[in-house]
Design a protein around this motif. Structure first.
Motif, mmCIF file in Angstrom:
data_model
loop_
_atom_site.group_PDB
_atom_site.id
_atom_site.type_symbol
_atom_site.label_atom_id
_atom_site.label_comp_id
_atom_site.label_asym_id
_atom_site.label_seq_id
_atom_site.Cartn_x
_atom_site.Cartn_y
_atom_site.Cartn_z
ATOM 1 N N SER A 226 0.810 -1.218 0.000
ATOM 2 C CA SER A 226 0.000 0.000 0.000
ATOM 3 C C SER A 226 0.848 1.275 0.000
ATOM 4 O O SER A 226 0.312 2.355 -0.185
ATOM 5 C CB SER A 226 -0.938 -0.001 1.207
ATOM 6 O OG SER A 226 -0.191 -0.001 2.416
ATOM 7 N N ARG A 227 2.189 1.142 0.223
ATOM 8 C CA ARG A 227 3.083 2.299 0.236
ATOM 9 C C ARG A 227 4.284 2.035 -0.657
ATOM 10 O O ARG A 227 4.571 0.890 -1.021
ATOM 11 C CB ARG A 227 3.551 2.611 1.659
ATOM 12 C CG ARG A 227 2.408 3.045 2.597
ATOM 13 C CD ARG A 227 2.935 3.226 4.022
ATOM 14 N NE ARG A 227 3.993 4.219 4.110
ATOM 15 C CZ ARG A 227 3.791 5.528 4.252
ATOM 16 N NH1 ARG A 227 2.545 5.985 4.330
ATOM 17 N NH2 ARG A 227 4.790 6.361 4.317
ATOM 18 N N GLY B 82 3.958 -0.708 5.029
ATOM 19 C CA GLY B 82 2.611 -0.704 4.462
ATOM 20 C C GLY B 82 1.927 -2.036 4.681
ATOM 21 O O GLY B 82 2.324 -2.819 5.546
ATOM 22 N N ARG C 92 -0.142 -5.514 2.582
ATOM 23 C CA ARG C 92 -0.407 -6.210 1.348
ATOM 24 C C ARG C 92 -1.450 -7.282 1.617
ATOM 25 O O ARG C 92 -1.718 -7.619 2.779
ATOM 26 C CB ARG C 92 0.870 -6.828 0.777
ATOM 27 C CG ARG C 92 1.555 -7.795 1.725
ATOM 28 C CD ARG C 92 2.827 -8.353 1.140
ATOM 29 N NE ARG C 92 3.470 -9.275 2.063
ATOM 30 C CZ ARG C 92 4.505 -10.037 1.734
ATOM 31 N NH1 ARG C 92 5.000 -9.980 0.509
ATOM 32 N NH2 ARG C 92 5.046 -10.852 2.628
ATOM 33 N N HIS D 179 3.636 2.222 -7.443
ATOM 34 C CA HIS D 179 2.628 3.093 -6.854
ATOM 35 C C HIS D 179 3.324 4.374 -6.410
ATOM 36 O O HIS D 179 4.281 4.318 -5.636
ATOM 37 C CB HIS D 179 1.953 2.432 -5.653
ATOM 38 C CG HIS D 179 1.141 1.249 -5.995
ATOM 39 N ND1 HIS D 179 -0.041 1.346 -6.684
ATOM 40 C CD2 HIS D 179 1.354 -0.072 -5.767
ATOM 41 C CE1 HIS D 179 -0.546 0.162 -6.856
ATOM 42 N NE2 HIS D 179 0.291 -0.732 -6.302
#
Length: 497
Positions: A350-351, A356, A358, A418
Motif C-alpha cells: 500500500s506504500r 505498508g 499487502r 505506486h
C-alpha cells in the motif's frame, strides 16, 4: 308490591349463601397455598381436604362445563399436607392432582387446610425426603390415571439435602446441598409432558453434570390433567430454555454449528412449556424477528456456544408475556462447507516506502457443497500482512504522490510503481554538463590568446635561423585543459660551469 318481592328474594338468597361457609386457608385447583407461623413457632396440621364440599357458586367458580359436586373428599389430604408442613415455620403446598391425585374427575376442586402454630420444641435443621425422586443411575417413573396426562410443574437433577438423609453414597464425595441443574425442568417436560406415563433416567448423560464428584438425585413435581378436547395439540420444543435462562448448543468435534431457525417469544401456551405462576398474558403469537440473526452471529461456525434467553439480548417482542428461546441447528463438517482453493500471490504494497500492508485471496473451487453446507462456510478467504520497504526520504529531497510511474531502463525494460517520485539526480547531471562546457570554452580562449602572444613575440624578435629544438604535438582536451606533447628534436645542451 314489587319492592317487597325484591326484599324477599334477597332474604332467601342471603339465607342460601349463608348456609355455606367460605373456607379459610384455601386455594382453588392449580394454585399454591402458603402457611406461615411466627418465629420460634412451627406448623401443626389439624385437618386438610383436596376436593369440593361447597358449590362453585360460593367458592372457586368454574365457567366450563363440569360436575358441581359437594361430596368430593381425598382421604390422604391431611397426611400429604402434614408431610410437607408439620414442623416447619412456613411451607407451600400446590392444590393439584399431581400432589393429591384426582378424587372426583371433571370437578373443579380446591384445597382447604386448618392448622395451629405451636412452640418449636426441637433445634437444628430438619430435612424431608423428596417425593417422586430417584437416586443417580436409577430411573424415575411417573404415572397419571387413565384419560389424564402428565403436566410437569418442577424438576431438579442435583442435590439439595445431605446424603445422610437421602441417596447415601459410600465412597468419598462432595456432599453439597446447593446443586441445581438449570435444564432439569425442560428435559423432563420434553420426556413426559402430555404422556399418561413416562420414565426418565437420573444420570449425567441425560442432564449433564451440575456438580462433579457429588452423588445426585432427580426429583419431579407434576399434575395430572385432562387431555385437551379437540385438535389442539402442542409439542414441547427441542433446544429451548425459558426466559432468563441460558441455552448451550454443541456439535461434535471437527463440526461447526449452522443455525437454521431461532425464535425468542412464545408460540405454545405456558401450561405446556415454561409455566409462570404470576399473572401474565399467555400469548401464542409472540415472535422476535431478529432472533435468528442474533443467534447466527453468536453461534455460526463455532463448535459450541451459549445464548441467554433475555430481553437484554433480543428486546421484548411481547410485553408481560413469559417467553422462551428455541433454536434449531445443524452440525456441518468442513466437507459440507465446500472445498477451498490455494492462496494466491501477495498483491503489491500500500506504500512505496516505509511500512505498508499487502493482501492475498483464495476462493472456493467446489461446485455445490454437500450435506446442506454453504459455499466457503466459516472459511477465511482474504489475508493481510505488513510489508517493509526502505525508509522514506526526508521531505526536503523527495515527495510521494499517489498514482503510477513508468520506469524505463536502457530503452527496453518498463515497470510500474505506486506513487510518483521526482529524481533530483537529473539536476546534478545538468550542473556537470555546464561545468564541462565552461571549461572547454575557457581552454579554447586561453589557447587562442597564447597563440597570438607567441606570434607577436616572434615577430618582434625577428626570425630565427635555427629551428626550435622541439615540436608541439596536440594530444587532446582533458578536464577543461588543452594538452600538447613537446617532442625534442635534439638533445639539449647544458651549460657547464
Amino acid at each position: 308490591m314489587s319492592l317487597g318481592i325484591i326484599v324477599l328474594l334477597l332474604q332467601v338468597l342471603f339465607g342460601v349463601i349463608s348456609a355455606w361457609k367460605i373456607p379459610r386457608n384455601a386455594v382453588c385447583e392449580g394454585n399454591r397455598l402458603t402457611l406461615t407461623c411466627p418465629r420460634d413457632q412451627e406448623i401443626h396440621i389439624t385437618s386438610a381436604n383436596y376436593g369440593r364440599l361447597i358449590p362453585s357458586a360460593v367458592f372457586c367458580p368454574y365457567y366450563r362445563q363440569h360436575d358441581d359436586r359437594t361430596d368430593c373428599a381425598e382421604n390422604e389430604s391431611k397426611s400429604r399436607v402434614q408431610y410437607e408442613c408439620d414442623g416447619e415455620q412456613t411451607c407451600t403446598v400446590r392444590a393439584s392432582n399431581g400432589v393429591f391425585g384426582d378424587p372426583c374427575v371433571n370437578t373443579y376442586k380446591y384445597l382447604q387446610v386448618e392448622y395451629e402454630c405451636v412452640k418449636r420444641v426441637k433445634n437444628g435443621l430438619s430435612y424431608k425426603i423428596p417425593r417422586n425422586s430417584a437416586c443417580e443411575h436409577s430411573a424415575l417413573t411417573i404415572t397419571c390415571p387413565q384419560e389424564q396426562k402428565i403436566h410437569i410443574t418442577n424438576a431438579n437433577y442435583g442435590r439439595l439435602i445431605p446424603s445422610s438423609v437421602f441417596c447415601p453414597y459410600s465412597t468419598t464425595h462432595d456432599d453439597r446441598t446447593d446443586c441445581v441443574s438449570g435444564n432439569s425442568m425442560s428435559v423432563v417436560q420434553r420426556k413426559c409432558d402430555g404422556q399418561q406415563t413416562c420414565s426418565i433416567s437420573a444420570s449425567n448423560s441425560v442432564f449433564g453434570d451440575p456438580c462433579v464428584n457429588t452423588y445426585k438425585y432427580l426429583t419431579v413435581d407434576y399434575d395430572c390433567v385432562i387431555d385437551p378436547v379437540g385438535p389442539e395439540k402442542f409439542e414441547i420444543p427441542d433446544n429451548a430454555v425459558c426466559e432468563n435462562s441460558d441455552l448451550t448448543i454443541t456439535c461434535p468435534m471437527d463440526n461447526k454449528i449452522k443455525i437454521t431457525h431461532a425464535n425468542y417469544g412464545r408460540l405454545i401456551p405456558s401450561r405446556v412449556f415454561c409455566p409462570y405462576s404470576d399473572y401474565h398474558e399467555d400469548r401464542t403469537d409472540c415472535i422476535s424477528s431478529n432472533s435468528q440473526s442474533i443467534v447466527e452471529s453468536r453461534c455460526n461456525g463455532r463448535q459450541t456456544c451459549t445464548v441467554s434467553a433475555s430481553n437484554d439480548i433480543f428486546g421484548d417482542p411481547c410485553f408481560n408475556t413469559y417467553k422462551y428461546l428455541q433454536v434449531e441447528f445443524d452440525c456441518i463438517t468442513d466437507l459440507d462447507a465446500g472445498h477451498i482453493g490455494m492462496w494466491g500471490p501477495w498483491i503489491g504494497c500500500s506504500r512505496t516506502c516505509g511500512t505498508g500492508s499487502r493482501s492475498r485471496t483464495r476462493s472456493c473451487i467446489s461446485g455445490t457443497p454437500s450435506g446442506g453446507g454453504i459455499e466457503c462456510y466459516g472459511v477465511v478467504t482474504t489475508q493481510t500482512a505488513s510489508c517493509e520497504l526502505p525508509a522514506c526520504p526526508s521531505s526536503d529531497h523527495s515527495a510521494e504522490h499517489f498514482g503510477h510511474e513508468h520506469k524505463h531502463e536502457h530503452g527496453h525494460e518498463h515497470g510500474h510503481e505506486h506513487g510518483h517520485r521526482h529524481d533530483h539526480g537529473h539536476g546534478h547531471s545538468l550542473m556537470w554538463i555546464l561545468l564541462c562546457i565552461t571549461a572547454f570554452v575557457s581552454g579554447v580562449i586561453i589557447t587562442i590568446i597564447a597563440t597570438c602572444w607567441i606570434k607577436r613575440k616572434r615577430k618582434n624578435d625577428g626570425p630565427s635561423s635555427d629551428p626550435p629544438p622541439y615540436t608541439e604535438q596536440p594530444i587532446g582536451f582533458t578536464n577543461g585543459i588543452y594538452n600538447v606533447e613537446i617532442i625534442a628534436d635534439k638533445k639539449c645542451d647544458i651549460d657547464k660551469k
